[in-house]
Write an enzyme that holds these catalytic residues in place. Structure first.
Site, PDB file in Angstrom:
ATOM      1  N   THR A 180      34.925  44.612  91.578  1.00 56.00           N
ATOM      2  CA  THR A 180      34.986  44.514  90.120  1.00 56.00           C
ATOM      3  C   THR A 180      34.644  45.829  89.456  1.00 56.00           C
ATOM      4  O   THR A 180      33.744  46.522  89.908  1.00 56.00           O
ATOM      5  CB  THR A 180      33.955  43.483  89.610  1.00 56.00           C
ATOM      6  OG1 THR A 180      34.129  42.252  90.294  1.00 56.00           O
ATOM      7  CG2 THR A 180      34.093  43.248  88.114  1.00 56.00           C
ATOM      8  N   GLY A 210      36.693  34.271  90.965  1.00 53.85           N
ATOM      9  CA  GLY A 210      35.265  34.541  90.961  1.00 53.85           C
ATOM     10  C   GLY A 210      34.709  34.532  89.553  1.00 53.85           C
ATOM     11  O   GLY A 210      35.198  33.846  88.666  1.00 53.85           O
TER      12      GLY A 210
END
Length: 319
Positions: A180, A210
């Protein structure tokens, strides 16, 4: 001769002018712009964001511009174009964005579009919804002028085919499971915004999502308090609604670093045995421009750009 009433009125006016934060030396109060991004690739993201912030631009524009940098970089295998695919060979992107007014937008399992963060912003600004997913997100993106592109690069395809030989799902801490870029900023007007974008865990199950595109989990902004973003194994962040928790902990008076630490400890307390095998990190910024980060495992880095320059830091950790 000035009457007593006029004297009092003039005195009160003078006092209010002197104490007004908008009229110090005839200028509007100046905040110190700052942008924070997760991981080493946050350095390049910060450069793009700082061009906007240093010119007096809006934090929302800055975080979008910053997030687009790793999205377009084919060498970054956890974000955007060139991201490692799921176990079926699909590169699916998740992203969200949130502004100082509480407006937010998100896309989930988006394929064939490089800049998922910009599609998320379009969802925020052009629809009555917060989240669009899958084919619906792609349909919306194409209808709004985004171009279709094959996101699976030869390098990522090669890695996927190599993985298929054993098909073992054992993500490596700080490599395959950080997945990320989260980016949060405070602009010269004192307003906060944030964005988060990812291609998700390498070789995940098709359709897995997620924390990254989930408002309150991977990202949260409260313009009265601060902003937070998360990285690592998203399932663990979702379980505690991590970034909302961090912001609320700052509201209670905790520093950004202490708020991040308490959120990490919440994860550790819930599942101490599992926590030793995963990475989770939080990055936070408060309304005063103070910032901090904390993670489970050593190795999480974050970048900060303000008037003093762009710098990379190692976050403190439990292990």
């Amino acid at each position: 001769m000035t009457s007593r009433r006029k004297f009092i009125q003039l005195s009160a006016l003078g006092t209010s002018l002197l104490s007004s934060p908008q009229l110090l030396a005839g200028q509007v109060q100046q905040h110190k712009p700052i942008v924070l991004s997760t991981w080493n690739f946050g350095m390049a993201a910060n450069v793009a964001a700082w061009k906007i912030l240093s010119a007096g631009g809006r934090a929302l524009d800055a975080v979008e511009a910053g997030a687009k940098v790793p999205e377009a970089d084919p060498t970054e295998v956890t974000v955007g174009y060139g991201g490692l695919p799921d176990r079926d060979g699909h590169v699916t992107l998740d992203a969200c964005i949130m502004d100082e007014l509480g407006n937010c937008g998100s896309v989930i399992c988006l394929e064939h579009v490089v800049h998922a963060v910009s599609v998320a912003r379009a969802v925020m600004e052009k629809t009555p919804h917060v989240i669009l997913a899958g084919e619906g997100a792609l349909q919306f993106a194409l209808a709004n002028g985004f171009k279709k592109k094959n996101l699976l690069t030869p390098e990522s395809e090669k890695a996927w085919k190599e993985w298929k030989k054993k098909s073992e799902y054992k993500p490596v801490i700080n490599i395959e499971n950080h997945d990320t870029i989260g980016i949060i900023a405070l602009d010269a007007n004192g307003n906060l915004s944030g964005a988060c974008t990812t291609s998700g865990m390498a070789f995940k199950m098709h359709g897995r999502v997620g924390d990254s595109p989930i408002i309150g989990a991977g990202l949260y902004v409260d313009n009265e308090v601060g902003a937070a973003t998360a990285t690592g194994v998203g399932e663990e962040v979702v379980r505690i609604v991590g970034c909302h928790l961090v912001v609320e902990l700052m509201r209670q008076g905790n520093s950004p670093e202490q708020a991040c630490k308490l959120a990490v400890e919440r994860i550790l307390k819930k599942n101490p045995a599992k926590a030793k095998d995963v990475q989770v990190g939080f990055l936070a910024l408060n309304k005063n421009g103070e910032y901090g980060a904390y993670c489970l495992q050593k190795g999480f880095t974050f970048a900060r750009h303000d008037n003093s320059g762009n710098k990379l830091f190692d976050a403190k950790s439990n292990f």
